[in-house]
Design a protein around this motif. Structure first.
Motif, PDB file in Angstrom:
ATOM      1  N   MET A  39       0.838  -1.196   0.000  1.00  0.00           N
ATOM      2  CA  MET A  39       0.000   0.000   0.000  1.00  0.00           C
ATOM      3  C   MET A  39       0.874   1.247   0.000  1.00  0.00           C
ATOM      4  SD  MET A  39      -2.966  -1.058   2.732  1.00  0.00           S
ATOM      5  CE  MET A  39      -3.753   0.537   2.521  1.00  0.00           C
ATOM      6  N   GLY A  40       0.381   2.302  -0.655  1.00  0.00           N
ATOM      7  CA  GLY A  40       1.134   3.536  -0.722  1.00  0.00           C
ATOM      8  C   GLY A  40       1.170   4.253   0.611  1.00  0.00           C
ATOM      9  N   VAL A  41       2.232   5.043   0.813  1.00  0.00           N
ATOM     10  CA  VAL A  41       2.377   5.843   2.012  1.00  0.00           C
ATOM     11  C   VAL A  41       2.244   7.314   1.641  1.00  0.00           C
ATOM     12  CG1 VAL A  41       3.928   4.137   3.032  1.00  0.00           C
ATOM     13  CG2 VAL A  41       4.898   6.093   1.791  1.00  0.00           C
ATOM     14  N   LYS A  42       2.088   8.151   2.644  1.00  0.00           N
ATOM     15  CA  LYS A  42       2.113   9.587   2.438  1.00  0.00           C
ATOM     16  C   LYS A  42       3.535  10.060   2.672  1.00  0.00           C
ATOM     17  CE  LYS A  42      -0.096  13.944   3.691  1.00  0.00           C
ATOM     18  NZ  LYS A  42      -1.105  14.619   4.547  1.00  0.00           N
ATOM     19  N   ALA A  43       4.110  10.727   1.687  1.00  0.00           N
ATOM     20  CA  ALA A  43       5.517  11.097   1.758  1.00  0.00           C
ATOM     21  C   ALA A  43       5.718  12.553   1.382  1.00  0.00           C
ATOM     22  CB  ALA A  43       6.345  10.212   0.830  1.00  0.00           C
ATOM     23  N   ALA A  44       6.801  13.122   1.895  1.00  0.00           N
ATOM     24  CA  ALA A  44       7.256  14.445   1.484  1.00  0.00           C
ATOM     25  C   ALA A  44       8.667  14.294   0.935  1.00  0.00           C
ATOM     26  CB  ALA A  44       7.251  15.414   2.659  1.00  0.00           C
ATOM     27  N   PHE A  45       8.994  15.073  -0.089  1.00  0.00           N
ATOM     28  CA  PHE A  45      10.350  15.062  -0.639  1.00  0.00           C
ATOM     29  C   PHE A  45      10.820  16.502  -0.752  1.00  0.00           C
ATOM     30  CE2 PHE A  45      14.081  14.181  -2.912  1.00  0.00           C
ATOM     31  CZ  PHE A  45      14.308  12.813  -2.870  1.00  0.00           C
ATOM     32  N   ILE A  46      11.947  16.777  -0.094  1.00  0.00           N
ATOM     33  CA  ILE A  46      12.479  18.140   0.000  1.00  0.00           C
ATOM     34  C   ILE A  46      13.818  18.201  -0.728  1.00  0.00           C
ATOM     35  CG2 ILE A  46      13.324  19.894   1.606  1.00  0.00           C
ATOM     36  CD1 ILE A  46      11.344  18.557   3.679  1.00  0.00           C
TER      37      ILE A  46
END
Length: 289
Positions: free
Chosen positions: A1-8
């Motif tokens: 299942m997909g996750v919630k991610a941030a990419f900086i």
């Protein structure tokens, strides 16, 4: 299942890496210091962009960074509106910046104090590796956090390995850069020697690459080194930054790096030739100037 991610950090590495996360089914929000780059990424991949690292990190299960150096990393994590302000308890921070082991341990300590996990995870494979999703990722941190993060990192990696506690990933990346420095110098001298000896350097490399001299650099860079083309992503300026980290760490741990120190000086000559943005295979240029 997909996750919630941030990419900086959406440089030549981060931009495609964040794209691979989105294409793998994860929900990605990006932040970049130049907002136009974040907007372009959102249009290309369909993810969201945020006005600050803290906003990008809100509610994320994983927050990834890939920025320039130690100070940049501190700014986007611990600074005002840094990612740590927005991260929820139990989230995991994964840093792909090539930085010092000192800042990796500093970030780890700050993360633990906030109830979040942290992995230092520098990468190798260059721009092509990022674009093709086949990076090598060298990790340091806690085993439980690594086990959660590794399947997500797999979106852009062909190898992900935990090497030890906080800072171990950065120390391993230093080993990587030390080895590359010597390899590229040796390859440069070999090609230069072949030319001076009246040999066909391409034919020579074709033969010796089947034996003990073989390396990734030889197989992927020999032709363009012969041609004097040096536009393959990982710049001399960045390599000098990395080698300075290696040499500083060596002074701390008592190791001796005479070849790395010498090659660093050779790269300074390439910079003086105007080659700061040439890729690292440009060491041959100083032999043929």
């Amino acid at each position: 299942m997909g996750v919630k991610a941030a990419f900086i950090g959406l440089g030549v590495m981060g931009y495609p890496m964040a794209g691979h996360l989105q294409k793998a089914g994860h929900t990605v929000t990006v932040y970049n210091r130049t907002g136009a780059k974040a907007e372009a990424w959102s249009k290309a991949f369909g993810g969201k962009n945020a006005p600050s690292p803290a906003r990008a990190a809100e509610g994320a299960d994983f927050v990834f960074t890939c920025v320039g150096n130690d100070d940049d990393l501190r700014a986007v994590t611990l600074g005002p509106e840094g990612a740590f302000e927005g991260m929820k308890s139990g989230a995991i921070f994964v840093d792909h910046t090539t930085a010092s082991a000192i800042v990796a341990r500093e970030i780890y300590g700050a993360a633990i104090a906030k109830g979040i996990g942290a992995i230092d995870a520098p990468i190798s494979g260059g721009q092509a590796g990022a674009e093709n999703g086949v990076l090598t990722v060298m990790c340091g941190g806690g085993e439980a956090d690594f086990e959660k993060a590794a399947p997500v990192i797999d979106a852009y990696a062909r190898s992900v390995k935990l090497l030890g506690g906080p800072g171990a990933g950065q120390l391993t990346k230093m080993v990587n850069q030390i080895c590359i420095a010597g390899l590229v110098q040796g390859l440069s001298e070999g090609i230069h020697f072949a030319k001076q000896a009246g040999l066909d350097p391409a034919a020579v490399i074709d033969v010796i690459s089947k034996g003990a001299a073989q390396s990734w650099q030889m197989e992927n860079r020999y032709q363009t080194m012969i041609e004097g083309t040096f536009d393959f992503g990982f710049a001399v300026d960045w390599m000098r930054k990395d080698l300075s980290i290696c040499l500083e760490e060596a002074r701390r741990n008592g190791s001796h790096l005479p070849v790395a120190a010498l090659v660093d000086q050779f790269y300074s000559e390439v910079q003086q030739m105007g080659g700061g943005r040439w890729d690292t295979s440009s060491l041959i240029a100083r032999l043929e100037k």
